[in-house]
Scaffold this active site. Sequence first.
Site: not given
Length: 209
Positions: A107-109
């Site tokens: 989700a983040e990177s």
Amino acid sequence: MRFNSSKIQVWLAVLALSGVLLIPKSLAETPLVYKYKSKRGIPSFSDIEPQNVNYKIVQVGCFACNVGSMVNWYKTPLNTSAYSDLILKNAFLHNVDPALIRAIIHAESHFKENAISKVGAQGLMQLMPATAKELGVKNSLNAEDNIQGGVKHLAKLLKKYRGNIKLVAAAYNAGEGAVKKYGGVPPYGETLVYVDRVKILHSRYRQTG
């Protein structure tokens, strides 16, 4: 600035046909931009991965935070192999579900070790400099340091919110202060979609074993 819109359109069309993306609204949905220095040392940007030069990946925001994202989160390919040893090691050390760690990284990177957001969050788990310092992370762009710090942070949030993944995800995205202020998931568009997408990814990664 070197952006090849025709190549972006072809790339998005392929993903749309494969079910990874729904029909895109615009080229703004492309998540990655590469920052590098030209032979003359001039900072340059491109939507195409530079060859034979050092570069950083700059994102508009975290991968799952775009309210208008056309990614089909139920079908987008998972990544169960990248950084597997580091994920399992830190999952064991901090008693955190490895599927949740993978979901947050995704989700983040999107598993991009050198990802840097417009607000300065860095690395796989997109740690803000102040948070990284608090967690004892020396280099957020180093996978081992980043995952160790990110999982340590997740463990703290899991303990604080008694395993409530929605609140953990909300706090990871918007901060613990925002969760406290609203007595739950903050009504921010970015946070609402982020929490929902982390939930989907977490469930899917758990199913992969």
